[in-house]
Design a protein around this motif. Structure first.
Motif, PDB file in Angstrom:
ATOM      1  N   LEU A 106       0.829  -1.201   0.000  1.00 24.61           N
ATOM      2  CA  LEU A 106       0.000   0.000   0.000  1.00 24.61           C
ATOM      3  C   LEU A 106       0.868   1.257   0.000  1.00 24.61           C
ATOM      4  N   GLY A 107       1.837   1.319   0.894  1.00 24.87           N
ATOM      5  CA  GLY A 107       2.713   2.486   0.984  1.00 24.87           C
ATOM      6  C   GLY A 107       3.519   2.710  -0.282  1.00 24.87           C
ATOM      7  N   GLU A 108       4.039   1.638  -0.848  1.00 24.57           N
ATOM      8  CA  GLU A 108       4.815   1.769  -2.084  1.00 24.57           C
ATOM      9  C   GLU A 108       3.933   2.211  -3.241  1.00 24.57           C
ATOM     10  N   THR A 109       2.696   1.756  -3.278  1.00 30.78           N
ATOM     11  CA  THR A 109       1.771   2.188  -4.327  1.00 30.78           C
ATOM     12  C   THR A 109       1.505   3.686  -4.211  1.00 30.78           C
ATOM     13  N   VAL A 110       1.303   4.164  -2.996  1.00 28.07           N
ATOM     14  CA  VAL A 110       1.105   5.605  -2.779  1.00 28.07           C
ATOM     15  C   VAL A 110       2.341   6.378  -3.231  1.00 28.07           C
ATOM     16  N   CYS A 111       3.516   5.911  -2.850  1.00 26.90           N
ATOM     17  CA  CYS A 111       4.757   6.597  -3.246  1.00 26.90           C
ATOM     18  C   CYS A 111       4.927   6.625  -4.767  1.00 26.90           C
ATOM     19  N   GLN A 112       4.620   5.521  -5.441  1.00 28.17           N
ATOM     20  CA  GLN A 112       4.791   5.456  -6.896  1.00 28.17           C
ATOM     21  C   GLN A 112       3.863   6.419  -7.624  1.00 28.17           C
ATOM     22  N   HIS A 113       2.656   6.592  -7.115  1.00 31.04           N
ATOM     23  CA  HIS A 113       1.673   7.409  -7.826  1.00 31.04           C
ATOM     24  C   HIS A 113       1.612   8.856  -7.343  1.00 31.04           C
ATOM     25  N   HIS A 114       2.015   9.110  -6.112  1.00 30.68           N
ATOM     26  CA  HIS A 114       1.852  10.451  -5.549  1.00 30.68           C
ATOM     27  C   HIS A 114       3.136  11.016  -4.957  1.00 30.68           C
ATOM     28  N   GLY A 115       4.231  10.300  -5.111  1.00 34.51           N
ATOM     29  CA  GLY A 115       5.481  10.761  -4.526  1.00 34.51           C
ATOM     30  C   GLY A 115       5.502  10.447  -3.040  1.00 34.51           C
ATOM     31  N   GLY A 116       6.454  10.998  -2.385  1.00 31.66           N
ATOM     32  CA  GLY A 116       6.597  10.752  -0.955  1.00 31.66           C
ATOM     33  C   GLY A 116       7.659   9.721  -0.676  1.00 31.66           C
ATOM     34  N   LEU A 144       1.360  16.303   6.471  1.00 29.79           N
ATOM     35  CA  LEU A 144       0.470  15.146   6.537  1.00 29.79           C
ATOM     36  C   LEU A 144       1.237  13.839   6.401  1.00 29.79           C
ATOM     37  N   GLU A 145       0.964  12.903   7.302  1.00 29.86           N
ATOM     38  CA  GLU A 145       1.545  11.565   7.251  1.00 29.86           C
ATOM     39  C   GLU A 145       0.462  10.570   6.821  1.00 29.86           C
ATOM     40  N   PHE A 146       0.856   9.628   5.987  1.00 32.64           N
ATOM     41  CA  PHE A 146      -0.029   8.526   5.625  1.00 32.64           C
ATOM     42  C   PHE A 146       0.523   7.280   6.286  1.00 32.64           C
ATOM     43  N   ASN A 147      -0.293   6.623   7.104  1.00 33.48           N
ATOM     44  CA  ASN A 147       0.145   5.445   7.836  1.00 33.48           C
ATOM     45  C   ASN A 147      -0.500   4.197   7.226  1.00 33.48           C
ATOM     46  N   PRO A 148       0.232   3.478   6.358  1.00 30.41           N
ATOM     47  CA  PRO A 148      -0.326   2.287   5.727  1.00 30.41           C
ATOM     48  C   PRO A 148      -0.657   1.166   6.720  1.00 30.41           C
ATOM     49  N   ILE A 149       0.100   1.065   7.803  1.00 29.58           N
ATOM     50  CA  ILE A 149      -0.174   0.017   8.793  1.00 29.58           C
ATOM     51  C   ILE A 149      -1.503   0.296   9.482  1.00 29.58           C
ATOM     52  N   HIS A 150      -1.742   1.538   9.867  1.00 34.93           N
ATOM     53  CA  HIS A 150      -3.033   1.885  10.470  1.00 34.93           C
ATOM     54  C   HIS A 150      -4.175   1.693   9.473  1.00 34.93           C
ATOM     55  N   THR A 151      -3.920   2.011   8.214  1.00 33.89           N
ATOM     56  CA  THR A 151      -4.956   1.849   7.191  1.00 33.89           C
ATOM     57  C   THR A 151      -5.340   0.379   7.052  1.00 33.89           C
ATOM     58  N   MET A 152      -4.349  -0.499   7.015  1.00 37.42           N
ATOM     59  CA  MET A 152      -4.650  -1.933   6.910  1.00 37.42           C
ATOM     60  C   MET A 152      -5.334  -2.436   8.176  1.00 37.42           C
ATOM     61  N   ARG A 153      -4.951  -1.919   9.324  1.00 40.23           N
ATOM     62  CA  ARG A 153      -5.604  -2.304  10.586  1.00 40.23           C
ATOM     63  C   ARG A 153      -7.075  -1.882  10.565  1.00 40.23           C
ATOM     64  N   ALA A 154      -7.329  -0.666  10.111  1.00 35.74           N
ATOM     65  CA  ALA A 154      -8.711  -0.186  10.033  1.00 35.74           C
ATOM     66  C   ALA A 154      -9.526  -1.064   9.095  1.00 35.74           C
TER      67      ALA A 154
END
Length: 186
Positions: A106-116, A144-154
């Motif tokens: 999830l995190g790598e997908t966000v980085c590939q498409h939106h930077g970061g 703003l921080e994006f937390n992929p671990i929290h997202t998967m937990r949710a």
């Protein structure tokens, strides 16, 4: 030569789960008194080092189940399907380890498409993402921080189709709330 059964998901996740418990940067239950920033940074570096192998393993698991994880934003809906399939027969500890693998994708997908980039917030022990890998620099809001671990937990707690894509979209382009109508007059 003795025949050995192929490893199961449980076998593969057992080693990962053991490492997660050993590394403070991925444990939500660490006590503040035992916190060691050098160990946390080392664990974070290990998190990054094994990233590609874990994502590759996840893509192979997806292919075996007929799910295409191609790195696109649309694949995030398929990521939900895959998580539901794979987590169904796992113990709670195995599910926790599996969520971290999914969070990497999830995190790598966000980085590939939106930077970061991945970072480890260690400044404020009261921060909800303290000592957990997060993505920064992916949004128009620089703080703003994006937390992929929290997202998967949710998602694991309340699976709802499209949830992961929705969380990502709100993290990329957050809406500023106008709360001016809530101001009480003296």
């Amino acid at each position: 030569m003795k025949w050995q059964r192929p490893p199961t998901i449980s076998d593969l996740l057992h080693g990962l789960n053991h490492r997660l418990r050993a590394h403070s940067s991925l444990s939500l239950l660490d006590s503040v008194m035992a916190f060691n920033p050098e160990e946390a940074q080392e664990a974070f570096e290990q998190f990054l080092i094994i990233m590609d192998d874990q994502i590759e393993w996840l893509i192979e698991q997806a292919q075996q189940r007929g799910v295409d994880l191609d790195g696109s934003l649309e694949s995030l809906d398929r990521l939900e399907t895959l998580y539901t399939l794979m987590a169904a027969t796992l113990s709670k500890d195995e599910q926790a380890a599996l969520r971290v693998v999914f969070a990497r994708y999830l995190g790598e997908t966000v980085c590939q498409h939106h930077g970061g980039k991945w970072t480890l917030p260690l400044d404020d022990p009261k921060d909800i993402s303290f000592n957990m890998p997060v993505i920064v620099g992916h949004s128009s809001c620089p703080w703003l921080e994006f937390n992929p671990i929290h997202t998967m937990r949710a998602y694991s707690l309340r699976p709802k189709p499209g949830m992961i894509q929705s969380v990502v979209a709100h993290s990329i382009a957050p809406r500023i709330l106008d709360l001016s109508d809530l101001v009480e007059e003296d």
